[in-house]
Design an enzyme around this catalytic site. Structure first.
Site, PDB file in Angstrom:
ATOM      1  N   GLU A   1       2.038  33.132  19.490  1.00  0.00           N
ATOM      2  CA  GLU A   1       3.116  32.152  19.546  1.00  0.00           C
ATOM      3  C   GLU A   1       3.070  31.340  20.835  1.00  0.00           C
ATOM      4  O   GLU A   1       3.376  30.143  20.834  1.00  0.00           O
ATOM      5  CB  GLU A   1       4.462  32.864  19.388  1.00  0.00           C
ATOM      6  CG  GLU A   1       4.672  33.370  17.970  1.00  0.00           C
ATOM      7  CD  GLU A   1       5.812  34.350  17.815  1.00  0.00           C
ATOM      8  OE1 GLU A   1       6.071  34.786  16.680  1.00  0.00           O
ATOM      9  OE2 GLU A   1       6.449  34.689  18.837  1.00  0.00           O
TER      10      GLU A   1
ATOM     11  N   ASP B   1       0.825  -1.211   0.000  1.00  0.00           N
ATOM     12  CA  ASP B   1       0.000   0.000   0.000  1.00  0.00           C
ATOM     13  C   ASP B   1       0.862   1.266   0.000  1.00  0.00           C
ATOM     14  O   ASP B   1       2.053   1.219   0.321  1.00  0.00           O
ATOM     15  CB  ASP B   1      -0.919   0.000   1.223  1.00  0.00           C
ATOM     16  CG  ASP B   1      -0.151   0.054   2.530  1.00  0.00           C
ATOM     17  OD1 ASP B   1       0.326   1.142   2.880  1.00  0.00           O
ATOM     18  OD2 ASP B   1      -0.010  -0.997   3.189  1.00  0.00           O
TER      19      ASP B   1
ATOM     20  N   LEU C   1      11.074  41.946  16.520  1.00  0.00           N
ATOM     21  CA  LEU C   1      11.564  43.309  16.690  1.00  0.00           C
ATOM     22  C   LEU C   1      12.545  43.411  17.853  1.00  0.00           C
ATOM     23  O   LEU C   1      12.205  43.134  18.991  1.00  0.00           O
ATOM     24  CB  LEU C   1      10.371  44.253  16.930  1.00  0.00           C
ATOM     25  CG  LEU C   1      10.685  45.732  17.155  1.00  0.00           C
ATOM     26  CD1 LEU C   1      11.268  46.349  15.888  1.00  0.00           C
ATOM     27  CD2 LEU C   1       9.432  46.484  17.591  1.00  0.00           C
TER      28      LEU C   1
ATOM     29  N   PHE D   1       9.655  37.050   8.650  1.00  0.00           N
ATOM     30  CA  PHE D   1       8.248  37.306   8.383  1.00  0.00           C
ATOM     31  C   PHE D   1       8.109  38.266   7.204  1.00  0.00           C
ATOM     32  O   PHE D   1       8.621  39.383   7.239  1.00  0.00           O
ATOM     33  CB  PHE D   1       7.570  37.907   9.617  1.00  0.00           C
ATOM     34  CG  PHE D   1       7.215  36.887  10.662  1.00  0.00           C
ATOM     35  CD1 PHE D   1       5.908  36.477  10.839  1.00  0.00           C
ATOM     36  CD2 PHE D   1       8.203  36.314  11.451  1.00  0.00           C
ATOM     37  CE1 PHE D   1       5.583  35.525  11.797  1.00  0.00           C
ATOM     38  CE2 PHE D   1       7.894  35.357  12.413  1.00  0.00           C
ATOM     39  CZ  PHE D   1       6.575  34.966  12.585  1.00  0.00           C
TER      40      PHE D   1
ATOM     41  N   HIS E   1       8.911  -5.737  -1.566  1.00  0.00           N
ATOM     42  CA  HIS E   1       8.011  -6.757  -2.106  1.00  0.00           C
ATOM     43  C   HIS E   1       7.072  -6.198  -3.156  1.00  0.00           C
ATOM     44  O   HIS E   1       6.097  -6.858  -3.521  1.00  0.00           O
ATOM     45  CB  HIS E   1       7.211  -7.398  -0.971  1.00  0.00           C
ATOM     46  CG  HIS E   1       8.032  -8.352  -0.171  1.00  0.00           C
ATOM     47  ND1 HIS E   1       7.556  -8.981   0.958  1.00  0.00           N
ATOM     48  CD2 HIS E   1       9.304  -8.789  -0.322  1.00  0.00           C
ATOM     49  CE1 HIS E   1       8.504  -9.762   1.474  1.00  0.00           C
ATOM     50  NE2 HIS E   1       9.565  -9.656   0.700  1.00  0.00           N
TER      51      HIS E   1
ATOM     52  N   GLY F   1       1.412  39.188  18.613  1.00  0.00           N
ATOM     53  CA  GLY F   1       2.113  38.092  17.944  1.00  0.00           C
ATOM     54  C   GLY F   1       2.710  37.129  18.951  1.00  0.00           C
ATOM     55  O   GLY F   1       2.687  35.913  18.744  1.00  0.00           O
TER      56      GLY F   1
ATOM     57  N   LYS G   1       5.484  46.318  21.279  1.00  0.00           N
ATOM     58  CA  LYS G   1       5.694  46.924  19.962  1.00  0.00           C
ATOM     59  C   LYS G   1       5.095  48.331  19.965  1.00  0.00           C
ATOM     60  O   LYS G   1       4.341  48.705  20.884  1.00  0.00           O
ATOM     61  CB  LYS G   1       5.042  46.077  18.874  1.00  0.00           C
ATOM     62  CG  LYS G   1       3.524  45.949  19.007  1.00  0.00           C
ATOM     63  CD  LYS G   1       2.936  45.089  17.902  1.00  0.00           C
ATOM     64  CE  LYS G   1       1.417  44.990  18.030  1.00  0.00           C
ATOM     65  NZ  LYS G   1       0.826  44.201  16.917  1.00  0.00           N
TER      66      LYS G   1
END
Length: 466
Positions: free
Chosen positions: A400, A111, A323, A354, A149, A396, A385
């Site tokens: 994460e 398979d 950053l 990014f 096989h 962000g 930021k």
């Protein structure tokens, strides 16, 4: 052999890029394929044989069937084509194995489950199911799958009856040569083999032929024999003794066996192996517009030094260009690698910059998922930021953290650095912290902690969980 030792051995071989998998029929049955006994039952009935009495020698049974048809195996070919070409559901075991850094798979299965799982994991797969494919390699392949096989797509070429095995050294001997080479250089984990597997004796005899002295140790996971409802105690005890002798025979050819009670334990073992392997990689999440109570120069030096110490502990680092933090992670890693003459590659440092255009920003979440999937430990620093000329928490970093938590990573939010890292700690993680690292995490939650103490506590945690 116990589970803990097996997991440790497998993780060590993965780290050395030295682990190979040999998969038997048992790996595919949970995906929805028939086992050999069920598949061949109709053939046995057609020639008036009892499949239950013949299950330990199914190869001979199929040969008897072909003999009764004057050598015509068209019905067997149809069985293979119809059964093993069908679509089936990938099992968790297939998915985990595909995610692990394994570049060599061997199987006696017809398979396509192994190669499908690997392709779904984003890998370039080089499948070899006939001799003509052996000397040809796919460009930039990630993994090779040897189907010794044959493949369901070419049922006439599959190995099934005694005639096929007897001619194997003439028709497919190059597979044995390739297998022998891998057995000499890699350590194998055998999965999905059982007493009733029609191929096990043939595989073991080739291993015996390859190893007379200085055997390399391999691994096998087997389920303990289970007592059936109608089975007499003495019959069950006989099968237990037989399994014990079988395990000793495996040991003789260099295969150490772990006995399990239920097949589900294989999934648990593979999950533990994957998690332990991932914990050799650390994801560093950080963003800083405001570095207070420290200066920007102090933080950059601290992050660079921390990255170097992490690599010194034999961890790998994965990071983006967060950053004010990501660049220092990268510079520290590059400094460490160049000073030691080591290659700057993904064995040490995985970078995921990014994209900043509109289309790229829409992919950030998927990018974070990919980046964090490599790691088993996540460190969070600062997390702020500039937005509309104001310093705000980094959403962000929150994302994460959520991804890392979902993936089961060890979470190290350094609350002393303030901002989002502090909030992540205060939002309940301080109550759920692993007892083994609780002292260091409590220390990392103190305000105005010196950067040297922050680094030493982080490194202490990493030494403990290593």
């Amino acid at each position: 052999m116990n589970k803990k030792n097996l997991i440790k051995e497998l993780v060590g071989e993965l780290s050395a890029n030295n682990l190979a998998i040999f998969a038997g029929a048992g790996l595919s049955v949970p995906a929805g394929f028939m086992d050999w006994k069920s598949l061949l039952q109709g053939l046995a009935e057609e020639i008036n044989l009892n499949i239950d009495k013949e299950e330990n020698d199914l190869v001979s049974l199929v040969q008897y069937y072909v003999n009764s048809k004057n050598g015509n195996r068209s019905k067997i070919n149809d069985l293979i084509l119809n059964e093993f070409s069908q679509k089936a559901t990938l099992t968790e075991n297939h998915k985990i194995l595909a995610r692990l850094p394994i570049d060599t798979f061997w199987t006696t299965n017809y398979d396509p489950m192994i190669e499908t799982a690997l392709e779904d994991a984003g890998k370039i797969v080089d499948v070899k199911h006939c001799v003509e494919q052996l000397p040809v390699s796919i460009y930039k392949r990630d993994v090779v799958v040897y189907k010794m096989h044959g493949d369901a797509s070419l049922p006439k070429q599959t190995i099934l009856i005694k005639d096929d095995y007897e001619k194997f050294h003439l028709t497919r001997n190059d597979f044995f040569n390739a297998l022998r080479g891998d057995l000499l250089t890699k350590r194998f984990l055998f999965l999905g083999f059982s007493f009733s597997d029609p191929n096990i004796d043939y595989i073991l005899c080739r291993i015996r032929a390859s190893y007379s002295e200085n055997q390399k140790e391999h691994f096998c996971i087997l389920r303990k024999v289970q007592k059936t409802d109608k089975e007499e105690e003495h019959e069950f005890e006989y099968r237990v003794r037989k399994q014990e002798f079988f395990i000793l025979d495996l040991k003789r050819v260099g295969i150490n066996t772990l006995l399990i009670d239920e097949y589900s334990e294989i999934t648990e073992i593979l999950k533990d192996v994957e998690q332990a392997q991932k914990r050799k990689t650390i994801f560093i999440s950080g963003a800083a517009e405001d570095y207070s109570p420290y200066s920007q120069q102090e933080v950059e030096q601290f992050v660079s030094s921390l990255s170097q110490e992490i690599l010194k502990l034999k961890y790998r680092i994965v990071t983006g260009f967060g950053l004010g933090i990501g660049s220092s992670v990268i510079s520290g890693a590059i400094k460490y690698l160049t000073e030691r003459g080591l290659k700057i590659d993904e064995d040490y440092l995985i970078l995921r910059p990014f994209p900043q255009d509109k289309e790229g920003r829409e992919l950030w979440s998927a990018w974070r998922e990919n980046m964090i999937s490599y790691a088993g430990i996540s460190i969070f620093l600062f997390g702020n930021k500039l937005e509309d000329k104001k310093t705000v928490l980094s959403n962000g970093m929150q994302e994460e953290f959520d991804i890392s938590e979902k993936n089961g990573n060890i979470l190290i939010p350094v609350a002393s650095t303030g901002y989002m890292a502090k909030q992540l700690w205060e939002e309940g993680l301080n109550k759920e912290c692993n007892k083994n690292i609780n002292a260091e995490m409590q220390e990392l939650s103190k305000e105005n902690l010196s950067l040297d103490l922050i680094k030493s506590n982080i490194l202490s945690i990493l030494n403990k969980v290593k």
